[in-house]
Design an enzyme around this catalytic site. Sequence first.
Site, short mmCIF file in Angstrom:
data_model
loop_
_atom_site.label_atom_id
_atom_site.label_comp_id
_atom_site.label_asym_id
_atom_site.label_seq_id
_atom_site.Cartn_x
_atom_site.Cartn_y
_atom_site.Cartn_z
N GLY A 292 17.51 81.68 3.95
CA GLY A 292 16.37 80.79 3.88
C GLY A 292 15.06 81.43 4.28
O GLY A 292 13.99 80.93 3.94
N ARG A 293 15.13 82.53 5.02
CA ARG A 293 13.90 83.24 5.38
C ARG A 293 14.13 84.75 5.35
O ARG A 293 13.47 85.51 6.05
CB ARG A 293 13.42 82.81 6.76
CG ARG A 293 14.40 83.03 7.89
CD ARG A 293 13.82 82.56 9.20
NE ARG A 293 14.76 82.76 10.28
CZ ARG A 293 14.45 83.27 11.47
NH1 ARG A 293 13.23 83.67 11.70
NH2 ARG A 293 15.36 83.40 12.41
N ASP B 267 9.75 76.98 6.09
CA ASP B 267 8.66 77.84 5.61
C ASP B 267 9.11 79.28 5.35
O ASP B 267 8.36 80.08 4.81
CB ASP B 267 7.48 77.82 6.58
CG ASP B 267 7.82 78.36 7.97
OD1 ASP B 267 8.91 78.92 8.16
OD2 ASP B 267 6.97 78.23 8.88
N ARG C 61 15.53 94.58 8.45
CA ARG C 61 16.87 94.75 9.01
C ARG C 61 17.70 95.65 8.10
O ARG C 61 17.63 95.56 6.87
CB ARG C 61 17.55 93.39 9.17
CG ARG C 61 18.92 93.45 9.78
CD ARG C 61 19.35 92.11 10.34
NE ARG C 61 19.60 91.11 9.31
CZ ARG C 61 19.87 89.83 9.58
NH1 ARG C 61 19.89 89.41 10.83
NH2 ARG C 61 20.10 88.97 8.61
N ARG D 235 29.05 87.69 4.83
CA ARG D 235 29.49 86.95 6.00
C ARG D 235 30.77 86.17 5.70
O ARG D 235 31.13 85.98 4.53
CB ARG D 235 28.39 85.97 6.43
CG ARG D 235 27.01 86.62 6.59
CD ARG D 235 25.90 85.63 6.28
NE ARG D 235 24.57 86.27 6.23
CZ ARG D 235 23.74 86.36 7.26
NH1 ARG D 235 24.06 85.80 8.41
NH2 ARG D 235 22.59 86.95 7.12
N ASP E 72 28.52 81.65 9.48
CA ASP E 72 27.51 82.34 8.68
C ASP E 72 26.83 83.45 9.46
O ASP E 72 26.02 84.20 8.89
CB ASP E 72 26.47 81.34 8.16
CG ASP E 72 25.80 80.55 9.27
OD1 ASP E 72 26.51 79.74 9.89
OD2 ASP E 72 24.61 80.75 9.52
N ASP F 291 22.40 88.78 13.37
CA ASP F 291 21.61 87.59 13.68
C ASP F 291 21.39 87.41 15.18
O ASP F 291 22.14 86.72 15.86
CB ASP F 291 22.23 86.34 13.06
CG ASP F 291 22.01 86.29 11.56
OD1 ASP F 291 20.94 86.74 11.11
OD2 ASP F 291 22.89 85.83 10.83
#
Length: 490
Positions: free
Chosen positions: A88-89, A121, A172, A179, A248, A258
């Site tokens: 999503g980002r 966003d 990254r 995943r 995830d 993450d």
Amino acid sequence: MPAFAFDNSYTRLPERLFAPARPAGASEPFMFAFNSQLAEDLGLDVSWLEQNGAAIFSGSTSPEGAANIAMVYAGHQFGQFNPQLGDGRAMLLGEVVSPQGRRYDIQLKGSGPTLFSRNGDGRAALGPVMREYIVSEAMHALGVPTTRSLAAVATGDAVYRETALPGAVVTRVATSHIRVGTFQYFAARQDVEAVKALADHAIARHYPELEGREHPYLGLLQAVIRRQAALIAKWMGIGFIHGVMNTDNMAISGETIDFGPCAFLDVYSARKVFSSIDRNGRYAYANQPAIGQWNLARLAEALLPLINEDQEAAVAAANTAITGYGEIFQDEWMTVMRAKLGLGEARESDLTLIQSLLSMMEEGQADFTRTFRALYTVAQSDAADAAFRSEFADPQKAQSWLNDWRDRTAEDSIEPTVRAEQMRNTNPAIIPRNHRIEEAIRAAEDDGDFSLFGALHAALADPYSDRPEFERYQAAPLPHEEVPRTFCGT
């Protein structure tokens, strides 16, 4: 010559595994961190990136041959299944093959909305970007399998959470971003063809030794189980709390991925939770091994149609593999803890010795990292007993345990200098303590001062050495410095 020699294997998979993405760019990109050594290891043009990296790593410029995709996945979040999540980002910039022949993803995180943003966003604030850069690189220096950070760029644009915050993007690097939740997404849709394509890709990329075997997909499950058991044992050995062990957020490569509301223990507590969203302690420090097994059971469920066409036989084989996780983890954890205590040949009594130390640390409010580092100094010299005792509320009880430890080490044939060196290399002097990370973030957010970020990163580059110039990073937080809660960056 292009800046990146991309070879984007993931985009050669069925198109339903990902979606096109376009980074939003930045109005005033400023690259405040660049990992030149990692760039060199990846075979990238370091000098060119030092000059042009701000535009590339903010998403303002897309390099030739970039993949520019967002990956789709599902996931169990705090035990509840969400059938569609995805990047999503984040956006996969592309894949590169290092001079050593290893394939790596290069991903922008915080670069703007994608098809999977779910009305978010897609941006990242400066604080979470700094945290990911600091902790992921510290994990690497600590010897823990992890995603890496190649660059961090302040965008010059505000992002809005509870308040307006400065925006940033972290780049990254991972051996892949596949995943457990990636498999779950297609399994939930009964898309066995996609599960198989993903599994074949994962085997070729991470476990090529399984290619051509009679039962490669059961082998894939078993291999992921082994890597995750070893990874979580290493987490436990350095007092790391991931914070959001959703499916995830579990990479099938066996890398830590993450770094949201993660943190390291100060005072030891088996039930310690830092994450502000983990209200029931699901992902507390001591729960991490069991959660790892739970997540792997979800991977097993997704792979069942591939493991065996006979569902009953598939379930039996998967259950055997998942049940075996407990013994694998225990062996890995005992290996980690024996090394921390400087023990040689395995003894049945070792578990009691380890558990009694942890219990005494919890009862005595002892700092996790400082206690084990003090034990290393005891291995160097008997005169260091006082330093070890001083970490505990009950010094006499600590000395009693230390006497038991000496009796146990006397049973080994290890030379004292060898034992001390082993303990030095498994008991860090410096970890990325929460209060030091927050200190660096505050300076950057409030004053645009990245000097504390640079100093902390430099201290963490060699965490197993005692260096006078970084002594402040070895200290436990004073009561007014403690940071009891960490927050997700979304």
